[in-house]
Design an enzyme around this catalytic site. Structure first.
Site, PDB file in Angstrom:
ATOM      1  N   GLU A  53      88.987  56.645 116.085  1.00 39.52           N
ATOM      2  CA  GLU A  53      87.528  57.748 115.482  1.00 39.52           C
ATOM      3  C   GLU A  53      85.728  56.438 116.155  1.00 39.52           C
ATOM      4  O   GLU A  53      84.926  56.783 116.545  1.00 39.52           O
ATOM      5  CB  GLU A  53      86.562  58.294 115.020  1.00 39.52           C
ATOM      6  CG  GLU A  53      87.968  59.747 114.399  1.00 39.52           C
ATOM      7  CD  GLU A  53      87.758  59.848 113.295  1.00 39.52           C
ATOM      8  OE1 GLU A  53      88.350  60.968 112.207  1.00 39.52           O
ATOM      9  OE2 GLU A  53      87.554  58.839 112.133  1.00 39.52           O
ATOM     10  N   HIS A 106      87.550  68.304 114.494  1.00 41.15           N
ATOM     11  CA  HIS A 106      88.739  68.121 113.838  1.00 41.15           C
ATOM     12  C   HIS A 106      89.357  69.238 113.715  1.00 41.15           C
ATOM     13  O   HIS A 106      90.812  69.647 113.028  1.00 41.15           O
ATOM     14  CB  HIS A 106      88.672  67.326 112.752  1.00 41.15           C
ATOM     15  CG  HIS A 106      88.290  66.726 112.188  1.00 41.15           C
ATOM     16  ND1 HIS A 106      87.040  66.155 112.089  1.00 41.15           N
ATOM     17  CD2 HIS A 106      89.107  64.751 111.483  1.00 41.15           C
ATOM     18  CE1 HIS A 106      87.245  64.816 112.237  1.00 41.15           C
ATOM     19  NE2 HIS A 106      87.432  64.095 112.109  1.00 41.15           N
ATOM     20  N   HIS A 137      92.710  54.006 110.534  1.00 35.51           N
ATOM     21  CA  HIS A 137      92.689  55.203 109.021  1.00 35.51           C
ATOM     22  C   HIS A 137      94.247  56.390 110.306  1.00 35.51           C
ATOM     23  O   HIS A 137      93.739  55.600 111.189  1.00 35.51           O
ATOM     24  CB  HIS A 137      91.811  55.590 108.374  1.00 35.51           C
ATOM     25  CG  HIS A 137      90.880  56.975 109.274  1.00 35.51           C
ATOM     26  ND1 HIS A 137      90.333  56.525 110.173  1.00 35.51           N
ATOM     27  CD2 HIS A 137      90.973  58.244 109.054  1.00 35.51           C
ATOM     28  CE1 HIS A 137      89.402  57.578 110.464  1.00 35.51           C
ATOM     29  NE2 HIS A 137      89.690  58.752 109.871  1.00 35.51           N
ATOM     30  N   HIS A 173      83.274  60.096 107.937  1.00 34.90           N
ATOM     31  CA  HIS A 173      82.624  60.744 107.858  1.00 34.90           C
ATOM     32  C   HIS A 173      84.004  61.993 106.496  1.00 34.90           C
ATOM     33  O   HIS A 173      84.294  63.363 106.689  1.00 34.90           O
ATOM     34  CB  HIS A 173      82.459  61.541 108.676  1.00 34.90           C
ATOM     35  CG  HIS A 173      83.856  61.786 110.039  1.00 34.90           C
ATOM     36  ND1 HIS A 173      83.570  61.653 111.035  1.00 34.90           N
ATOM     37  CD2 HIS A 173      85.606  62.338 109.163  1.00 34.90           C
ATOM     38  CE1 HIS A 173      84.642  61.622 111.472  1.00 34.90           C
ATOM     39  NE2 HIS A 173      85.694  61.755 110.889  1.00 34.90           N
TER      40      HIS A 173
HETATM   41  C1  DHB Z   1      90.148  61.511 105.922  1.00 34.81           C
HETATM   42  C2  DHB Z   1      89.655  60.550 107.539  1.00 34.81           C
HETATM   43  C3  DHB Z   1      89.112  61.887 108.272  1.00 34.81           C
HETATM   44  O1  DHB Z   1      88.438  60.383 109.105  1.00 34.81           O
HETATM   45  C4  DHB Z   1      88.896  62.480 108.471  1.00 34.81           C
HETATM   46  O2  DHB Z   1      89.017  63.506 109.674  1.00 34.81           O
HETATM   47  C5  DHB Z   1      89.776  63.229 107.653  1.00 34.81           C
HETATM   48  C6  DHB Z   1      90.371  62.584 106.366  1.00 34.81           C
HETATM   49  C7  DHB Z   1      90.639  61.021 104.615  1.00 34.81           C
HETATM   50  O3  DHB Z   1      90.790  59.850 104.778  1.00 34.81           O
HETATM   51  O4  DHB Z   1      91.145  61.807 104.335  1.00 34.81           O
HETATM   52 FE    FE Z   2      87.680  62.582 111.244  1.00 40.03          FE
END
Ligand code: DHB
Ligand code: FE
Length: 282
Positions: A242, A61, A195, A12
């Site tokens: 997540e 978030h 990530h 997302h």
């Molecule tokens: C990114 C990934 C995310 O899950 C998020 O909530 C905000 C930013 C990213 O990789 O930029």
């Molecule tokens: Fe996120």
């Protein structure tokens, strides 16, 4: 009775939300080409499945909940859900339709089953909700689906365990399938895959672990739900946690599912993106 017809998962990342309205221009763009090429089969599956409702399991978030008040599990029970400025400008998408009656049925069932959720009769939805909706149903009309936002804390520890999220999903599945209206429901799990956006490991991606997740979640989710949340953060990165949202989605589906489509792409922004379409066994 209501029926869960399938489940979809997608990353997302906010940059995707920004790119979706320009998708036609970006299909040959070296950065976006491979990413967008993965979505037509998911959209085609949704067109034939014709769901009435999308239950969207995502994480907030900082738009609706901040660190001062952080429910572990929260559910929307509003007639409409609006996005708002998350720091990159006023959103241009229309509000999402809710289904308060089904929301309350799910809330009642969950509390009876000892998941004491926070019920939200007003709720802003952030990119964790809006980006997947725009990706799966481009054009801002969402094929008329009504939505139920279900929010799980992945932001401030302590986070719920992978197993707890899977069990929440199972209870949501029982709630939906005990609802007396003839509705077709799809469930979305958003976020992931690996990530980490901050700290010493910023930029961390773990392809081997992501591939394990994409494989095992289909037929052997117990391999993944036996991980602790700390093991998940170690393997997937701080924000890769997540993935508990994907496991909650998987819990909603039946034991037997058919994999319709999947895709994995490194990277958009800082994230290894994953896509999965699962059809529920009848
Ligand atoms: C990114 C990934 C995310 O899950 C998020 O909530 C905000 C930013 C990213 O990789 O930029
Ligand atoms: Fe996120």
């Amino acid at each position: 009775m209501a029926r869960v017809v399938g489940g979809l998962t997608t990353s997302h990342i906010p940059a995707i939300g920004n790119a979706v309205p320009r998708e036609e221009q970006l299909v040959n763009d070296p950065y976006w080409k491979e990413f967008f090429a993965a979505y037509p089969p998911a959209r085609a599956w949704l067109r034939q499945a014709k769901p009435d409702v999308a239950v969207v399991i995502y994480n907030d978030h900082g738009l609706n909940f901040f660190l001062d008040k952080m429910p572990t599990f929260a559910i929307g029970a509003a007639p409409k859900y609006q996005n708002a400025d998350e720091g990159w400008g006023i959103p241009t998408i229309p509000p999402f339709e809710g289904d308060p009656e089904l929301s309350w049925h799910i809330i009642n069932t969950l509390v009876q089953e000892e998941f004491d959720v926070t019920s939200c009769q007003e709720m802003l939805v952030d990119h964790g909700f809006t980006v997947p909706m725009s990706l799966f149903w481009p054009g801002n009309t969402y094929q008329g689906v009504r939505t139920i936002p279900i929010c799980i804390n992945t932001v401030q520890h302590p986070l719920p365990s992978p197993l707890r999220c899977f069990k929440l999903g199972q209870a949501i599945g029982r709630a939906i399938e005990s609802y007396p209206k003839d509705l077709k429901v799809v469930v979305l799990g958003t976020g992931g895959l690996s990530h980490q956006l901050d700290g010493e490991r910023a930029g961390f991606i773990n392809k081997k672990f992501d591939e394990l997740c994409l494989d095992k979640i289909v037929n052997e989710p117990s391999v993944l739900t036996r991980m602790s949340i700390h093991e998940l953060v170690r393997e997937a990165g701080a924000q890769g946690a997540e993935f508990i949202l994907w496991l909650a989605m998987r819990g909603v589906l039946h034991h037997r599912v058919k994999k319709v489509h999947s895709s994995y792409h490194i990277a958009i922004s800082n994230t290894a993106t994953g896509l999965l379409v699962l059809e529920n066994a009848a």
